[in-house]
Design an enzyme around this catalytic site. Sequence first.
Site, short mmCIF file in Angstrom:
data_model
loop_
_atom_site.label_atom_id
_atom_site.label_comp_id
_atom_site.label_asym_id
_atom_site.label_seq_id
_atom_site.Cartn_x
_atom_site.Cartn_y
_atom_site.Cartn_z
N GLY A 103 -0.34 59.66 48.63
CA GLY A 103 -0.29 61.03 48.79
C GLY A 103 -1.92 61.39 49.48
N GLY A 151 -2.13 64.74 50.82
CA GLY A 151 -1.96 66.32 51.14
C GLY A 151 -3.58 67.06 50.91
CB SER A 199 -10.02 70.68 37.99
OG SER A 199 -10.32 72.15 38.56
CE LYS A 211 -6.35 70.33 36.92
NZ LYS A 211 -5.10 70.95 37.34
CD GLU A 232 -6.66 77.53 37.35
OE1 GLU A 232 -5.74 77.77 37.77
OE2 GLU A 232 -7.29 76.48 37.42
#
Length: 291
Positions: free
Chosen positions: A7, A9, A112, A164, A171
């Site tokens: 992956g 991305g 993060s 997380k 957040e």
Amino acid sequence: MELGLVGLGKMGGNMRERIRRAGHTVFGYDRNPDLADVHSLEELVGKLEGPRVVWVMVPAGEPTQSTIDALAELLEPGDVVVDGGNSRWTDDERHAEELAAKGIGFVDCGVSGGVWGLENGYALMYGGDKENVAKVQPIFDALKPEGDFGSVHAGKVGAGHFAKMVHNGIEYAMMQAYAEGWELLEKVDSVTDVREVFRSWQEGTVIRSWLLDLAVNALDEDEHLDGLRGYAQDSGEGRWTVEAAIDHAVPLPAITASLFARFASRQEDSPQMKMIAALRNQFGGHAVEKK
């Protein structure tokens, strides 16, 4: 050390680069051949010397499940799979059991840092047995920010993604508070420069934060956020946080309200959600909807 990374991305590609800058070898696989170093999982595993570590950085749910299923057939006892995506912690327990049946270790890692992680480092929260974590530790050290903090072995399998998830719930609430304050300032006639009020808070106040800095960045790009539609997606982790709170009878009024505010954004063009959308774009490169 050597690492297989699945992956490449927005997050995975930058993570590959940061790990390489630390002197490690990374073989990256992605379904997009323009991004990949190798062109199949079989080739990826074949490039690595045992004990192998393969880090999975693909969307949660079926993409992660199918990738782990495929790796389970290719890896050998003593190898380790790391799930660095945003999987639900309950999935981690199942993945660990499935891999353990083949003698393969499993570590879950909440990551993060968004689009800023390449230069600033990634905050890492990981869960799993100590021996499996130890095999991945050089990669954790390469990815984390400089200094003493930014990385934690949070506990057993599932603890990394649970931590997380809670991080993302917090957040949500912090972004909602900035957004509500911004809308109120914009509404009154007496405040004539809302952007500079936000900028003034960046020094000397108890609400200064990286999110505040990103809010100022967004306002510098579009002072009144006129170009954005008041619509903000939710990634799923806010919902999981609220569900976990219900399961454990822990009151989360601020986080829950911030999640419901995002739902409200889908019913009307919410000014607050313009700021939420702008902040998500600033720290994570998440897409925004233009008018």
